[in-house]
Design a protein around this motif. Structure first.
Motif, PDB file in Angstrom:
ATOM      1  N   ILE A   1      26.866 -13.234   2.412  1.00 40.99           N
ATOM      2  CA  ILE A   1      27.056 -13.719   3.727  1.00 40.99           C
ATOM      3  C   ILE A   1      25.781 -13.826   4.733  1.00 40.99           C
ATOM      4  CG2 ILE A   1      28.553 -14.285   5.846  1.00 40.99           C
ATOM      5  CD1 ILE A   1      29.732 -15.011   3.181  1.00 40.99           C
ATOM      6  N   ILE A   2      25.285 -12.443   4.569  1.00 45.12           N
ATOM      7  CA  ILE A   2      24.095 -12.414   5.795  1.00 45.12           C
ATOM      8  C   ILE A   2      22.973 -12.558   4.987  1.00 45.12           C
ATOM      9  CG2 ILE A   2      25.334 -10.563   7.059  1.00 45.12           C
ATOM     10  CD1 ILE A   2      23.705  -8.406   5.656  1.00 45.12           C
ATOM     11  N   THR A   3      21.874 -13.098   5.741  1.00 46.35           N
ATOM     12  CA  THR A   3      20.462 -13.132   5.369  1.00 46.35           C
ATOM     13  C   THR A   3      19.730 -12.269   4.780  1.00 46.35           C
ATOM     14  OG1 THR A   3      19.437 -13.594   7.487  1.00 46.35           O
ATOM     15  CG2 THR A   3      20.565 -15.618   6.737  1.00 46.35           C
ATOM     16  N   ASP A   4      18.584 -12.119   4.286  1.00 46.28           N
ATOM     17  CA  ASP A   4      17.833 -11.182   4.098  1.00 46.28           C
ATOM     18  C   ASP A   4      17.325 -10.630   5.183  1.00 46.28           C
ATOM     19  OD1 ASP A   4      18.193 -11.387   1.354  1.00 46.28           O
ATOM     20  OD2 ASP A   4      16.333 -12.731   1.109  1.00 46.28           O
ATOM     21  N   GLU A   5      16.796 -11.266   6.211  1.00 49.46           N
ATOM     22  CA  GLU A   5      16.063 -10.910   7.437  1.00 49.46           C
ATOM     23  C   GLU A   5      17.312 -10.479   8.495  1.00 49.46           C
ATOM     24  OE1 GLU A   5      15.821 -14.387   6.585  1.00 49.46           O
ATOM     25  OE2 GLU A   5      14.150 -13.704   5.402  1.00 49.46           O
ATOM     26  N   GLU A   6      18.442 -10.395   8.018  1.00 50.09           N
ATOM     27  CA  GLU A   6      19.512 -10.156   9.215  1.00 50.09           C
ATOM     28  C   GLU A   6      20.061  -8.564   9.072  1.00 50.09           C
ATOM     29  OE1 GLU A   6      23.579 -12.313  10.801  1.00 50.09           O
ATOM     30  OE2 GLU A   6      22.788 -12.801   8.848  1.00 50.09           O
ATOM     31  N   ARG A   7      20.478  -7.887   9.782  1.00 53.99           N
ATOM     32  CA  ARG A   7      20.929  -6.707   9.775  1.00 53.99           C
ATOM     33  C   ARG A   7      22.421  -6.355  10.718  1.00 53.99           C
ATOM     34  NH1 ARG A   7      16.717  -5.263  12.575  1.00 53.99           N
ATOM     35  NH2 ARG A   7      17.881  -4.585  14.361  1.00 53.99           N
ATOM     36  N   VAL A   8      23.216  -5.724   9.890  1.00 53.15           N
ATOM     37  CA  VAL A   8      24.410  -5.328  10.450  1.00 53.15           C
ATOM     38  C   VAL A   8      24.452  -4.381  11.464  1.00 53.15           C
ATOM     39  CG1 VAL A   8      26.888  -4.655   9.776  1.00 53.15           C
ATOM     40  CG2 VAL A   8      25.975  -6.368   8.311  1.00 53.15           C
ATOM     41  N   GLU A   9      24.591  -4.597  12.510  1.00 52.83           N
ATOM     42  CA  GLU A   9      24.226  -3.112  13.639  1.00 52.83           C
ATOM     43  C   GLU A   9      25.579  -2.463  13.939  1.00 52.83           C
ATOM     44  OE1 GLU A   9      21.811  -4.900  16.667  1.00 52.83           O
ATOM     45  OE2 GLU A   9      20.169  -4.842  15.375  1.00 52.83           O
ATOM     46  N   LYS A  10      26.656  -3.009  13.967  1.00 55.19           N
ATOM     47  CA  LYS A  10      28.091  -2.554  14.631  1.00 55.19           C
ATOM     48  C   LYS A  10      29.241  -3.275  13.785  1.00 55.19           C
ATOM     49  CE  LYS A  10      29.238  -0.097  18.371  1.00 55.19           C
ATOM     50  NZ  LYS A  10      28.554   1.259  18.538  1.00 55.19           N
ATOM     51  N   ALA A  11      30.288  -2.700  13.553  1.00 58.83           N
ATOM     52  CA  ALA A  11      31.337  -3.187  12.812  1.00 58.83           C
ATOM     53  C   ALA A  11      32.580  -2.463  13.406  1.00 58.83           C
ATOM     54  CB  ALA A  11      31.202  -3.344  11.455  1.00 58.83           C
ATOM     55  N   PHE A  12      33.532  -3.261  13.599  1.00 58.27           N
ATOM     56  CA  PHE A  12      35.070  -2.713  13.898  1.00 58.27           C
ATOM     57  C   PHE A  12      35.983  -3.206  12.927  1.00 58.27           C
ATOM     58  CE2 PHE A  12      32.545  -2.519  17.857  1.00 58.27           C
ATOM     59  CZ  PHE A  12      32.704  -1.499  18.220  1.00 58.27           C
ATOM     60  N   LYS A  13      36.923  -2.333  12.493  1.00 63.27           N
ATOM     61  CA  LYS A  13      38.026  -2.707  11.436  1.00 63.27           C
ATOM     62  C   LYS A  13      39.210  -2.824  12.371  1.00 63.27           C
ATOM     63  CE  LYS A  13      39.704  -1.772   6.986  1.00 63.27           C
ATOM     64  NZ  LYS A  13      39.107  -2.800   6.076  1.00 63.27           N
ATOM     65  N   ILE A  14      40.118  -3.854  12.066  1.00 61.72           N
ATOM     66  CA  ILE A  14      41.405  -4.047  12.668  1.00 61.72           C
ATOM     67  C   ILE A  14      42.163  -4.526  11.565  1.00 61.72           C
ATOM     68  CG2 ILE A  14      42.779  -5.133  14.409  1.00 61.72           C
ATOM     69  CD1 ILE A  14      40.169  -5.848  15.988  1.00 61.72           C
ATOM     70  N   ILE A  15      43.087  -3.588  11.144  1.00 64.15           N
ATOM     71  CA  ILE A  15      43.911  -3.505   9.967  1.00 64.15           C
ATOM     72  C   ILE A  15      43.058  -3.951   8.809  1.00 64.15           C
ATOM     73  CG2 ILE A  15      46.045  -4.326   8.958  1.00 64.15           C
ATOM     74  CD1 ILE A  15      47.034  -5.084  11.833  1.00 64.15           C
ATOM     75  N   ARG A  16      43.055  -5.326   8.189  1.00 64.76           N
ATOM     76  CA  ARG A  16      42.247  -5.777   7.388  1.00 64.76           C
ATOM     77  C   ARG A  16      41.045  -6.378   7.903  1.00 64.76           C
ATOM     78  NH1 ARG A  16      45.845  -8.510   2.669  1.00 64.76           N
ATOM     79  NH2 ARG A  16      46.203  -9.755   4.563  1.00 64.76           N
ATOM     80  N   ASP A  17      41.087  -6.999   8.889  1.00 66.39           N
ATOM     81  CA  ASP A  17      40.083  -7.983   9.585  1.00 66.39           C
ATOM     82  C   ASP A  17      38.685  -6.921   9.877  1.00 66.39           C
ATOM     83  OD1 ASP A  17      41.912  -9.911   8.970  1.00 66.39           O
ATOM     84  OD2 ASP A  17      42.595 -10.295  11.096  1.00 66.39           O
ATOM     85  N   LEU A  18      37.760  -7.645  10.174  1.00 67.40           N
ATOM     86  CA  LEU A  18      36.449  -7.045  10.732  1.00 67.40           C
ATOM     87  C   LEU A  18      35.791  -8.016  11.660  1.00 67.40           C
ATOM     88  CD1 LEU A  18      34.705  -5.728   7.392  1.00 67.40           C
ATOM     89  CD2 LEU A  18      35.531  -4.335   9.186  1.00 67.40           C
ATOM     90  N   ILE A  19      35.057  -7.487  12.538  1.00 69.25           N
ATOM     91  CA  ILE A  19      34.456  -7.877  13.652  1.00 69.25           C
ATOM     92  C   ILE A  19      33.171  -7.297  13.465  1.00 69.25           C
ATOM     93  CG2 ILE A  19      34.204  -7.906  16.091  1.00 69.25           C
ATOM     94  CD1 ILE A  19      37.016  -7.769  16.657  1.00 69.25           C
ATOM     95  N   VAL A  20      32.314  -8.100  12.979  1.00 72.00           N
ATOM     96  CA  VAL A  20      30.748  -7.310  12.831  1.00 72.00           C
ATOM     97  C   VAL A  20      29.578  -8.282  13.625  1.00 72.00           C
ATOM     98  CG1 VAL A  20      29.126  -7.256  10.822  1.00 72.00           C
ATOM     99  CG2 VAL A  20      31.628  -7.438  10.475  1.00 72.00           C
TER     100      VAL A  20
ATOM    101  N   LEU B   1      39.026 -17.898  20.273  1.00 66.55           N
ATOM    102  CA  LEU B   1      39.475 -17.173  19.121  1.00 66.55           C
ATOM    103  C   LEU B   1      39.998 -15.645  19.657  1.00 66.55           C
ATOM    104  CD1 LEU B   1      36.106 -17.332  16.887  1.00 66.55           C
ATOM    105  CD2 LEU B   1      38.402 -18.286  16.461  1.00 66.55           C
ATOM    106  N   SER B   2      40.943 -15.403  19.312  1.00 71.19           N
ATOM    107  CA  SER B   2      41.653 -14.353  19.766  1.00 71.19           C
ATOM    108  C   SER B   2      42.036 -13.178  18.969  1.00 71.19           C
ATOM    109  CB  SER B   2      42.906 -14.976  20.328  1.00 71.19           C
ATOM    110  OG  SER B   2      43.776 -13.961  20.989  1.00 71.19           O
ATOM    111  N   LYS B   3      41.864 -11.978  19.396  1.00 74.69           N
ATOM    112  CA  LYS B   3      42.203 -10.849  18.549  1.00 74.69           C
ATOM    113  C   LYS B   3      43.057  -9.981  19.306  1.00 74.69           C
ATOM    114  CE  LYS B   3      39.620 -11.710  14.769  1.00 74.69           C
ATOM    115  NZ  LYS B   3      40.481 -11.642  13.388  1.00 74.69           N
ATOM    116  N   GLN B   4      44.072  -9.446  18.481  1.00 78.69           N
ATOM    117  CA  GLN B   4      45.121  -8.519  19.151  1.00 78.69           C
ATOM    118  C   GLN B   4      44.684  -6.974  18.833  1.00 78.69           C
ATOM    119  OE1 GLN B   4      47.826  -9.572  20.823  1.00 78.69           O
ATOM    120  NE2 GLN B   4      47.185 -11.726  20.716  1.00 78.69           N
TER     121      GLN B   4
END
Length: 125
Positions: free
Chosen positions: A26-45, A102-105
């Motif tokens: 999904i991410i490009t070669d020049e892109e970096r994951v900097e922070k991620a949160f897991k909510i049950i099975r979903d993710l906010i990256v 977009l809504s997240k509980q």
């Protein structure tokens, strides 16, 4: 993150290396994951270029929907905290060109503030 926290909808920080490996298509070669949160099975990256909302669907979670949102497209966001009798808190992200956010509980805990703080950091760069 404990299993009970996940079932209750509490967000927790996810392992960045594991998230980056899962998103390598999904991410490009020049892109970096900097922070991620897991909510049950979903993710906010949060990457250095965009926000990715990952929604795992179905019983097995093999069907996955990826929402890719450039930070410049976020027009505003809101946090609605849980009340005395209301157990849910909600994060709404408004995107330019969309009438509905977009809504997240979240459950009644402080993790919604961690996600909001990260959103504020990246959107306001």
């Amino acid at each position: 993150m404990g299993i009970l926290d996940g079932l209750m909808g509490n967000a927790s920080e996810a392992d960045l290396n594991a998230v980056a490996k899962d998103l390598e298509l999904i991410i490009t070669d020049e892109e970096r994951v900097e922070k991620a949160f897991k909510i049950i099975r979903d993710l906010i990256v949060f990457t250095d270029k965009r926000l990715i909302l990952i929604d795992k669907q179905g019983v097995t979670g093999k069907k996955v929907e990826y929402h890719s949102i450039p930070y410049r497209s976020v027009t505003h966001y809101s946090v609605e905290t849980a009340g005395t009798f209301d157990m849910d808190a909600e994060l709404k992200i408004y995107i330019s060109g969309h009438s509905q956010p977009l809504s997240k509980q979240f459950r009644k805990d402080k993790s919604i503030y961690d996600v909001q703080r990260s959103l504020a950091k990246y959107v306001n760069q």
